[in-house]
Design a protein around this motif. Structure first.
Motif, short mmCIF file in Angstrom:
data_model
loop_
_atom_site.label_atom_id
_atom_site.label_comp_id
_atom_site.label_asym_id
_atom_site.label_seq_id
_atom_site.Cartn_x
_atom_site.Cartn_y
_atom_site.Cartn_z
N ASN A 36 0.83 -1.22 0.00
CA ASN A 36 0.00 0.00 0.00
C ASN A 36 0.85 1.25 0.00
O ASN A 36 0.53 2.25 -0.68
N THR A 37 1.94 1.20 0.78
CA THR A 37 2.84 2.37 0.81
C THR A 37 3.46 2.61 -0.57
O THR A 37 3.55 3.75 -1.05
N THR A 38 3.91 1.50 -1.19
CA THR A 38 4.51 1.64 -2.52
C THR A 38 3.51 2.17 -3.54
O THR A 38 3.83 3.05 -4.36
N ARG A 39 2.27 1.63 -3.47
CA ARG A 39 1.25 2.10 -4.41
C ARG A 39 0.92 3.58 -4.17
O ARG A 39 0.76 4.35 -5.12
N GLN A 40 0.87 3.95 -2.88
CA GLN A 40 0.57 5.34 -2.58
C GLN A 40 1.69 6.25 -3.08
O GLN A 40 1.43 7.33 -3.63
N MET A 41 2.94 5.82 -2.88
CA MET A 41 4.07 6.61 -3.38
C MET A 41 4.01 6.71 -4.91
O MET A 41 4.26 7.79 -5.47
N MET A 42 3.69 5.57 -5.57
CA MET A 42 3.59 5.59 -7.02
C MET A 42 2.47 6.53 -7.47
O MET A 42 2.63 7.31 -8.43
N GLN A 43 1.34 6.48 -6.76
CA GLN A 43 0.23 7.38 -7.11
C GLN A 43 0.64 8.84 -6.93
O GLN A 43 0.33 9.69 -7.77
N ASP A 44 1.34 9.10 -5.82
CA ASP A 44 1.78 10.48 -5.59
C ASP A 44 2.74 10.93 -6.70
O ASP A 44 2.65 12.08 -7.19
N GLN A 45 3.66 10.04 -7.09
CA GLN A 45 4.60 10.40 -8.15
C GLN A 45 3.88 10.64 -9.48
O GLN A 45 4.18 11.60 -10.21
N THR A 273 3.68 -1.62 -13.01
CA THR A 273 4.83 -2.05 -12.20
C THR A 273 4.41 -2.42 -10.79
O THR A 273 4.84 -3.44 -10.23
N VAL A 274 3.52 -1.60 -10.23
CA VAL A 274 3.06 -1.87 -8.86
C VAL A 274 2.25 -3.16 -8.83
O VAL A 274 2.39 -3.97 -7.89
N ASN A 275 1.44 -3.39 -9.86
CA ASN A 275 0.64 -4.61 -9.89
C ASN A 275 1.52 -5.85 -10.02
O ASN A 275 1.26 -6.88 -9.40
N LYS A 276 2.58 -5.75 -10.86
CA LYS A 276 3.51 -6.87 -10.98
C LYS A 276 4.21 -7.13 -9.65
O LYS A 276 4.39 -8.28 -9.24
N LEU A 277 4.62 -6.04 -8.99
CA LEU A 277 5.28 -6.19 -7.70
C LEU A 277 4.34 -6.84 -6.69
O LEU A 277 4.73 -7.71 -5.90
N ARG A 278 3.07 -6.45 -6.72
CA ARG A 278 2.10 -7.01 -5.79
C ARG A 278 1.88 -8.50 -6.07
O ARG A 278 1.80 -9.31 -5.14
N ALA A 279 1.81 -8.87 -7.36
CA ALA A 279 1.63 -10.29 -7.70
C ALA A 279 2.83 -11.11 -7.23
O ALA A 279 2.67 -12.20 -6.66
N THR A 281 4.89 -10.39 -4.84
CA THR A 281 4.87 -10.43 -3.37
C THR A 281 3.86 -11.45 -2.87
O THR A 281 4.11 -12.19 -1.91
N LEU A 282 2.70 -11.52 -3.54
CA LEU A 282 1.67 -12.49 -3.14
C LEU A 282 2.16 -13.92 -3.31
O LEU A 282 1.94 -14.77 -2.42
N VAL A 283 2.86 -14.20 -4.40
CA VAL A 283 3.41 -15.54 -4.61
C VAL A 283 4.43 -15.87 -3.53
O VAL A 283 4.44 -16.97 -2.95
N GLY A 284 5.30 -14.90 -3.19
CA GLY A 284 6.29 -15.14 -2.14
C GLY A 284 5.63 -15.39 -0.79
O GLY A 284 6.06 -16.26 -0.02
N VAL A 285 4.58 -14.62 -0.50
CA VAL A 285 3.88 -14.80 0.78
C VAL A 285 3.24 -16.17 0.85
O VAL A 285 3.28 -16.86 1.88
N LEU A 286 2.63 -16.63 -0.26
CA LEU A 286 2.01 -17.96 -0.28
C LEU A 286 3.06 -19.05 -0.05
O LEU A 286 2.80 -20.04 0.67
#
Length: 631
Positions: A36-45, A273-279, A281-286
């Motif tokens: 969420n922080t990364t997405r928020q930073m990306m949105q702000d940028q 980019t954020v969506n790829k990073l999220r995907a 991260t989700l695989v790593g968490v699983l």
């Protein structure tokens, strides 16, 4: 997973679940916060980048418009243009306008109009000819009216101009006389609005270099009407497009004041980019969750195996009551300590069971002896209760007889008290009557004295009446003599004769009144004498009645004394009966208390029997419990 479902899991499943949650929960939370922080930073940028591009477009367009407006105003002040309108010779103005168009290629044409809207000069003859016969349309055009008022307008920018065949911005400025300030005409410079695409080309190239193919720029009026779109005819429409805008403010006056410059992009492309990073991260968490669950399962299995063996031993003890089995302890951890404690508990339970079996035998024998003693005591108390109940019935009958005697003695006492009160009242009334008769006698004596004195005064009044009669007779005689003397006197004695006549009349009236008074006094005297006679007779009778009243008073006093003596005797009898009744009541109360105590004893004995029975049942149950284990 709901709480009831968790409650159905065994220890191994719960340990696996809890350990997995403890290991994974922080990772999931930190990953979620980081994403969420990364997405928020990306949105702000992205928003900041779009805002900068919108501001840049606004500054470029505003600067271009200000420059074009300044140029048009300076061209309208050219002396050759003014001279052409003043003299009506337009060869030189045509040359000037043609030269300006060649120098400023962003303008598609320049036209000079008179005040009546007639095109008289243009950058090309064809352009001038295209306005022929449109004088009225020119005069009604918004840009022409705005020029006459001294300002620019963009009202015609939203549609394609039929003369120029494209979308142009009509920048029209008034041509004024240099000295008098009189308006001579209007100079129109048609700015090619398609040139804005050249202005935004650099911003689009920067976006392409950032791999942002969906980047676009728009120019809209204050009301939202689209003036320019960098996407052209292939404009894409995304409902949730990421956009930022800048507004052309009134700080620098130009025709574009209030315009909105919008920079926007497709969110799927911007946040790819954020969506790829999220995907990823989700695989790593699983993967971490799977590894943590496997490790938790192995840990829970190592913990629960000794507990399962201990559970089997406990279940056999519960189901079969076998305390002879042994448990092997192989570990030295907390589970091993629990197993050793359980072995010690089984040993203690074995010793307790043996002691319990011995105690139940002794308790059974003791309960049997208590039961026999209670039955013998119950038989004795039953006989005592029957005798006591018969005695209580007899005491109840005596109590009722005593209460009747007490009530009758009370009634006699009330009658005697009433007789005593009547005797006292009669004596008091007789005494009051004698006092009244004596007072009446005294009043009669006084009335007799008053009547005697009244008779004497009546006799005195009779003497006075005779005296008044004598005086009246003498007055009559004197009046008669006076009348005779008046007759003798003649005329001089007439007045005196009248007076003498009146005196004689008064004397006659006095004689008549005196006679009437005498008659009345005679009647009063006779009445007084009759009253005196009646008073003397009443006094004699009153003396006789007073003597009889004294005799009755003496008899009444004797009767009151007798009643008083009877009253004292009756009172003594009533007191004796009351004391007897009180004594009998105390005897009855004592019998009642004794009966109550006997009843309480019976209740207590019954309670003892119930306790004994309960002890028998408890002894039986303890014996059954003691026999349920093998030692």
């Amino acid at each position: 997973m709901s709480l009831p479902l968790i409650g159905t899991l065994k220890l191994r499943g719960r340990l696996t679940l809890y350990v997995t949650l403890l290991a994974v929960a922080p990772l999931i939370i930190s990953t979620w916060v980081g994403a969420n922080t990364t997405r928020q930073m990306m949105q702000d940028q992205v928003h900041e980048m779009l805002r900068i591009e919108a501001e840049g477009l606004k500054d470029l367009v505003e600067a271009s418009l200000v420059e074009r407006e300044t140029s048009v105003r300076s061209w309208a002040e050219d002396s050759l243009v003014r001279e052409a309108l003043l003299t009506g010779s337009y060869e030189q103005s045509d040359a000037v306008l043609s030269r300006l168009q060649l120098r400023y290629t962003t303008f598609t044409g320049l036209v000079l109009f008179t005040e009546s809207g007639r095109a008289v000069s243009a950058s090309t003859p064809a352009l001038r000819d295209s306005f022929l016969g449109q004088d009225e349309a020119v005069r009604n055009a918004p840009w022409f009216k705005a020029a006459q008022e001294g300002h620019f307008t963009s009202a015609t920018l939203t549609q394609e101009d039929p003369v120029f065949g494209m979308q142009v911005l009509h920048l029209a400025a008034p041509v004024m006389e240099s000295r008098g300030g009189r308006r001579l005409g209007v100079l129109l410079a048609a700015y090619d609005w398609g040139q804005v695409g050249e202005v935004v080309k650099a911003a689009l190239e920067r976006a392409r270099s950032r791999k942002n193919e969906s980047f676009a720029l728009e120019v809209r009026t204050a009301s939202g009407t689209l003036l320019f779109d960098s996407r052209g005819q292939d404009a894409w429409h995304v409902p949730n497009a990421v956009a930022a805008e800048a507004i052309n403010g009134p700080e620098i006056a130009d025709v574009g004041d209030g315009w909105r410059f919008v920079a926007l992009s497709d969110p799927e492309e911007v946040y790819a980019t954020v969506n790829k990073l999220r995907a990823g991260t989700l695989v790593g968490v699983l993967a971490v969750v799977v590894l943590a669950a496997l490790a938790a399962f192995l840990l829970a299995r190592g913990i629960t195996l000794p507990i399962a063996r201990l559970n089997r031993v406990v279940r056999r003890i519960v189901q079969e009551g076998d305390l002879t089995q042994k448990l092997e302890v192989r570990s030295k951890d907390e589970v091993g300590e629990l197993a050793e404690s359980f072995i010690q508990m089984v040993d203690n339970l074995r010793e307790t069971t043996e002691s319990l079996q011995r105690g139940t035998r002794v308790l059974t024998e003791t309960v049997a002896e208590l039961t026999r003693a209670a039955e013998q005591q119950e038989s004795n108390i039953t006989r005592q209760a029957a005798a006591l109940q018969q005695t209580q019935v007899t005491a109840q009958e005596i109590k009722q007889t005593s209460m009747v005697a007490a009530e009758r003695a009370g009634a006699v006492l009330q009658v005697a008290s009433r007789a005593e009160e009547l005797g006292r009242g009669g004596a008091l009334a007789l005494t009051e009557s004698m006092s009244g008769i004596q007072t009446l006698r005294d009043q009669v004596d006084e009335m007799a004295d008053q009547i005697g004195r009244l008779n004497e005064r009546a006799q005195r009044i009779g003497g006075i009446t005779q005296t008044v009669k004598g005086l009246a007779d003498r007055s009559n005689m004197l009046a008669l003599n006076a009348a005779i003397e008046a007759v003798r006197s003649g005329e001089h004695g007439k007045g005196f004769a009248i007076v003498a006549k009146e005196i004689r009349t008064l004397a006659n009236q006095s004689i008549q009144s005196t006679a009437q008074v005498g008659d009345l006094l005679e009647d009063i005297t006779q009445a007084i004498l009759k009253t005196v006679e009646l008073s003397e007779q009443g006094q004699v009778r009153m003396e006789a009645g007073l003597a009889q009243a004294r005799t009755s008073g003496d008899s009444m006093r004797a009767l009151s004394t007798i009643v008083q003596d009877n009253m004292n005797a009756v009172r003594q009898i009533a007191n004796a009966v009351s004391q007897q009744n009180a004594g009998i009541a105390e005897i009855f109360n004592a019998m009642t208390d004794l009966s109550t105590m006997m009843h309480d004893t019976m209740v207590g004995l019954q309670a003892s029997q119930r306790v004994t029975e309960a002890l028998r049942e408890v002894a039986t149950q303890m014996q059954q419990v003691a026999r349920s284990y093998r030692v």
